[in-house]
Enzyme design. Structure first.
Site, PDB file in Angstrom:
ATOM      1  N   ASP A  63       0.847  -1.193   0.000  1.00 18.72           N
ATOM      2  CA  ASP A  63       0.000   0.000   0.000  1.00 18.72           C
ATOM      3  C   ASP A  63       0.883   1.244   0.000  1.00 18.72           C
ATOM      4  OD1 ASP A  63      -2.360  -1.425   0.052  1.00 18.72           O
ATOM      5  OD2 ASP A  63      -2.440  -1.489   2.241  1.00 18.72           O
ATOM      6  N   TYR A  74       3.969  -9.259   7.421  1.00 19.62           N
ATOM      7  CA  TYR A  74       3.706  -7.846   7.709  1.00 19.62           C
ATOM      8  C   TYR A  74       3.818  -7.589   9.200  1.00 19.62           C
ATOM      9  CZ  TYR A  74       1.350  -7.971   3.160  1.00 19.62           C
ATOM     10  OH  TYR A  74       1.040  -8.135   1.838  1.00 19.62           O
ATOM     11  N   TYR A  76      -5.429  -9.279   2.217  1.00 17.84           N
ATOM     12  CA  TYR A  76      -5.438  -7.851   2.567  1.00 17.84           C
ATOM     13  C   TYR A  76      -5.333  -7.718   4.085  1.00 17.84           C
ATOM     14  CZ  TYR A  76      -7.046  -6.814  -2.198  1.00 17.84           C
ATOM     15  OH  TYR A  76      -7.154  -6.687  -3.553  1.00 17.84           O
TER      16      TYR A  76
END
Ligand SMILES: [Zn+2]
Length: 399
Positions: A232, A293, A362
């Protein structure tokens, strides 16, 4: 059989190249001109031996002993003498070649409609067994001449430039193939998109920052950026993400990729830079890489350390296309897995989440639940609304 076919072909005036080209797939190590010459010699001998079916005009230029010879060679009715002009095209190509730096080239020929029609008419009459198309022979023969003139190598596989011979316009054009550089990047600043933003909403991108020194070194006219996935805009990428930078129209190719990578600045770091090719772009685009992440999560109500332990229940996730990307992606339901999850308590209303997710998961929605479009989610399991405040990609798992 060969002689019969040759006699059929020789019903119309053809040069040695055009005669030999109809037998191109027989024997290697000869040019079509050599094949044509050899066949014509046999036919000429047959004519001289008295074969009544052969007219001396079929074998002009041979001195027959027993019959009157025909010395005048009419113009070839298939190529109209193009093989006498190839040197001119090679010269034009050599002039084009001065504009750019390269080491390999390929030749492409666009025949005139007149030439295409003449070849079709011959094939219709005599068949296409063992033949080669006219343009293939022109490409090869001009290629040999260009090699001699400029000392570069003819290469059918990934040539640096392509010379395009237009036989109607009698012109030679040159197309410069793009130049590819592989590397791995880190994005150390938030707020930078991976690729150039068309509207100019973002002043720069990983693509532009990375391309700058390479554009200067190669004199390219433009660039494209092929990443192994993307993060992102507001996420950092602390992992080394593979990419291929494509430089369009490069005037120079002899560059030191590793040295140029060091000149990439302002928020982006590059390592393992080297030359690449289009095949690697395809490979990168197809790769489905898992990513790990790290997220800073804020909660609307207090949660305990004990609550956080429940997050290990997140394994198979159903994700309806997130609302924030719905304007550019179709609305689909996907199943993605969480391959590892760890939460570190910071205080009652915030914690740090480390998630290893399957390609395409996501993370922001995994945390928020996206109003029920992602399920299960961190919010649903904890029973409080959670949001991702900061996101970093910390590992790209290259298989
Ligand atoms: Zn010809």
């Amino acid at each position: 059989m060969i002689i019969e076919k040759a006699l059929k072909i020789l019903k119309q005036p053809v040069c040695d190249n055009c005669l030999g080209r109809q037998f191109s797939q027989l024997l290697s190590g000869f040019t079509n001109a050599e094949r044509g010459r050899a066949i014509r010699m046999v036919v000429a001998m047959a004519a001289d031996a008295g074969d009544a079916s052969i007219d001396a005009s079929s074998v002009p230029g041979f001195k027959l002993r027993n019959k009157p010879s025909v010395s005048e060679c009419p113009e070839c009715s298939v190529c109209f003498g193009i093989f006498n002009e190839l040197g001119k095209y090679a010269k034009k190509a050599a002039a084009q070649a001065k504009k750019t730096e390269f080491s390999t080239f390929l030749v492409g020929t666009r025949p005139s409609s007149e030439l295409a029609a003449a070849e079709d008419a011959l094939w219709e009459r005599v068949g296409i067994d063992h033949c080669e198309p006219l343009k293939a022979e022109i490409n090869r023969e001009v290629g040999k001449l260009i090699e001699k003139q400029i000392g570069k190598k003819f290469s059918a596989k990934q040539p640096d430039v392509v010379f395009l011979i237009d036989l109607t316009a009698k012109a030679v054009g040159m197309e410069i193939n793009p130049f590819f550089i592989y590397g791995e990047y880190q994005k150390l600043k938030r707020g930078i998109p991976q690729t150039r933003w068309p509207s100019g909403k973002y002043k720069t991108s990983v693509e532009q920052i990375t391309a700058k020194p390479f554009m200067r070194a190669t004199g390219g006219s433009g660039h494209k950026f092929h990443g192994a996935g993307r993060e992102d805009i507001d996420a950092r990428c602390l992992a080394w993400r593979p990419f291929v930078l494509e430089i369009l129209d490069p005037k120079k190719r002899d560059i030191d990729a590793a040295a140029l990578a060091k000149k990439v600045g302002a928020g982006v770091k590059i390592r393992n830079a080297r030359l690449s090719d289009i095949a690697e772009v395809r490979k990168l685009k197809e790769a489905r890489l898992d990513k790990t992440y790290r997220a800073l999560v804020k909660c609307s109500a207090p949660v305990s350390r004990k609550d956080l332990a429940k997050l290990s229940a997140l394994k198979q996730i159903g994700q309806q296309t997130p609302r924030r990307v719905l304007h550019r992606r179709s609305d689909l339901m996907r199943r993605r897995s969480v391959k590892g999850i760890k939460a570190k308590y910071i205080n009652a209303k915030s914690f740090e989440l480390t998630v290893k997710g399957e390609s395409g998961l996501y993370i922001k929605e995994l945390i928020s639940g996206d109003e029920g479009r992602t399920t299960p989610s961190v919010s649903a399991i904890l029973g409080v609304q959670c949001v991702c405040k900061e996101l970093d990609v910390i590992e790209v798992h290259v298989k």
